[in-house]
Motif scaffolding. Structure first.
Motif, PDB file in Angstrom:
ATOM      1  N   ASN A  57       0.815  -1.223   0.000  1.00  0.00           N
ATOM      2  CA  ASN A  57       0.000   0.000   0.000  1.00  0.00           C
ATOM      3  C   ASN A  57       0.848   1.273   0.000  1.00  0.00           C
ATOM      4  N   GLU A 102      -6.359   6.464   2.545  1.00  0.00           N
ATOM      5  CA  GLU A 102      -4.997   6.046   2.922  1.00  0.00           C
ATOM      6  C   GLU A 102      -4.739   6.380   4.395  1.00  0.00           C
ATOM      7  N   LYS A 109      -6.438   3.812   6.483  1.00  0.00           N
ATOM      8  CA  LYS A 109      -5.701   2.539   6.380  1.00  0.00           C
ATOM      9  C   LYS A 109      -4.449   2.581   7.276  1.00  0.00           C
ATOM     10  N   ASN A 137     -14.416   1.008   0.353  1.00  0.00           N
ATOM     11  CA  ASN A 137     -14.610   0.900   1.803  1.00  0.00           C
ATOM     12  C   ASN A 137     -16.089   0.747   2.115  1.00  0.00           C
TER      13      ASN A 137
END
Ligand code: AHR
Length: 537
Positions: A83, A142, A145, A191
């Motif tokens: 990622n 992001e 995450k 998501n």
């Protein structure tokens, strides 16, 4: 002949001077041993300890310099995961046990359009505040995450500059709702489940005339009321903060108008003013600032008290650091010509924030005292965020080939990992440490205890650059006596620092301390956390 007699005289004279210096030095050392610096920490075991909020060990990340891009997020680096997150940084950040991280700014957020930072078709955008281009490859998805990966609670600061209240609500819907246009957008972005972002703030430093969207208090207070009321109506479970100053002039009208919808007020503090001019600071001129955060907290508590909101509204000290970030000529409010060599020069000057040798024992000990101040006022201070966590002035330096834990990394890690969950009532007494016209106590300390009352962790800070402090530790009126496990962070010199070549010059050491008749001998420029297993009755 004449010449050699003269030179003999000079030699005898020189020797006399040298011997006098030596005698003075020996006398001074003897005096120091005879009269070492004294301090006392008296732990009052009769007053119930207070459970503090671990969000005091919080952090901040801004789209500035290499905090995000080239810091925590570096797709393409051999050290990053699939990622794009730097695995070495993540591992180190986990060690810090940071509870909550504020993002995306800072001044950056005053011009940030969150919608440009989500979805598949993202375009770079102008970062007006800092005069650079924002790639928008790191956005809300992001950030969340990353928070999940490091076990941080996300805390989002909204755009009260170029943004609208509508956009704030859309953002909250994007992260928290199960239905609606923006919840749908989130689902389409992969998501499905809500992200449950619990803590939000209205604006950054909108009281600052340099901020995009600066507002005087007579505009700010009704604006915050409107925004907070609407956000809470749409999402009653979120916790809201708003940009504040510790002054009565700013915060009383703000609380009067918007207090009923707020849970926190956000304040910021940096104590070495390096924003425009960068200079090397010596240990003493930094350490002498160590008591200032507490003065700031105390005066803000008075304002909260006067407003009638004390107890209900808590302090979020959501940007703090000893050193102000260096960003000469910025923030600005308009687009920049990126090819202008003058702009490029100013942007380049920000690299000075990462000069390793700046981060000495002063940063570690100042940070310990900052946290002590928050813990001593744990009933009012619920959150504090080191600004930033990574790069610039942060405790963790992340570079293309690895990481360096700066001195304050170790102090923060010791606090987050070694203190117990409740803070005790203490009385401190200490000799003074002077620097030019200023002086502060040479010692600072805090005592914590777990809920069972059986395990104590006592933090002791000796601020003196060269001398030991003989610290008497009293618990429940009795001096501590015995051998205890402890961790000491000191470095060889007050100015010791870690860098790429020598990342472990300053590291904590596990020791056993001998405390005789209450006296613990604290080495110069040190932080010691002592673990005491039982209360002495
Ligand atoms: O100097 C860093 C900047 O300082 C942050 O963006 C802002 O919030 C603070 O004033």
């Amino acid at each position: 002949m004449m010449y050699s007699r003269m030179s003999n005289k000079f030699m005898i004279f020189g020797r006399c001077i040298w011997i006098s210096f030596l005698v003075l030095f020996v006398v001074a050392c003897a005096r120091q041993q005879e009269h070492p610096k004294q301090a006392t920490i008296n732990i009052n075991t009769d007053v119930p300890a207070v459970i503090y909020n671990p969000m005091i060990f919080g952090g901040f990340l801004e789209h500035f310099g290499t905090q995000i891009y080239g810091g925590v997020f570096d797709p393409g680096s051999p050290l990053s995961d699939e990622n794009g997150f730097r695995t070495d940084a993540i591992k180190a950040l986990k060690e810090l046990k940071i509870q909550v991280v504020r993002w995306p700014g800072g001044c950056f957020v005053d011009g940030y359009d969150w919608k440009k930072g989500v979805g598949k078709d993202r375009e770079p955008a102008d970062d007006m505040a800092w005069g650079v281009i924002e790639p928008n490859t790191f956005g809300t998805d992001e950030f969340i995450k990353l928070c999940r990966l490091v076990e941080w609670e996300p805390y989002i600061c909204t755009n009260a500059g170029t943004g609208t209240i509508e956009e704030m609500k859309d953002w909250v819907e994007y992260t928290n709702s199960t239905s609606g246009e923006f919840a749908q957008m989130r689902k389409e972005n992969g998501n499905i489940e809500p992200m449950n972002v619990r803590i939000w703030s209205i604006g950054n430093e909108n009281y600052g005339k340099d901020a995009i969207g600066w507002k005087p208090i007579k505009e700010w207070a009704p604006y915050v009321r409107k925004a907070a009321k609407e956000i809470k109506a749409a999402n009653p479970t979120v916790k809201l903060s708003a940009a504040a100053l510790i002054t009565r002039k700013w915060s009383l009208p703000l609380l009067e108008q918007a207090g009923e919808y707020l849970d926190y007020l956000s304040i910021h503090g940096y104590w070495m003013p390096l924003w425009q001019k960068h200079y090397t600071t010596d240990y003493l001129s930094c350490i002498i600032k160590s008591e200032e955060p507490e003065l700031m907290i105390q005066s803000f508590i008075q304002v909260l008290d006067e407003s009638g909101y004390r107890g209900r509204i808590k302090i979020a000290f959501d940007e703090w650091n000893l050193r102000g970030w260096h960003h000469p000529g910025f923030p600005r409010k308009e687009l920049q010509d990126y090819d202008d060599p003058e702009v490029a020069k100013l942007v380049k000057a920000r690299e000075k924030n990462d000069i390793a040798s700046q981060y000495t024992m002063a940063d570690a000990l100042f940070s310990a005292s900052f946290l002590n101040a928050c813990l001593r006022h744990a009933e009012d201070v619920e959150m504090a965020n080191i600004a930033p966590v990574v790069n610039t002035r942060g405790p963790l330096y992340v570079h293309p080939d690895g990481i360096v834990k700066r001195t304050h990394f170790h102090a923060l890690s010791m606090y987050a990992n070694q203190l117990e969950e409740q803070v005790c009532n203490t009385a401190l007494k200490a000799d003074w440490l002077a620097n030019e016209k200023d002086s502060i106590p040479v010692f600072d300390g805090i005592a914590t205890v777990d809920k069972s009352g059986a395990n104590w962790a006592i933090s002791l800070v000796n601020r003196h650059p060269t001398e030991n402090v003989h610290c008497t530790v009293m618990m429940g009126g009795k001096p501590l006596n015995g051998k205890y496990k402890a961790t000491v962070l000191a470095g060889d010199l007050p100015d010791s620092y870690n860098d790429i070549d020598f990342p472990n010059r300053v590291v904590p050491e596990e020791v056993e301390v001998r405390i005789r008749k209450g006296i613990a001998i604290l080495p110069p420029h040190s932080l010691t956390i002592v673990h005491v297993p039982l209360i002495i009755k």
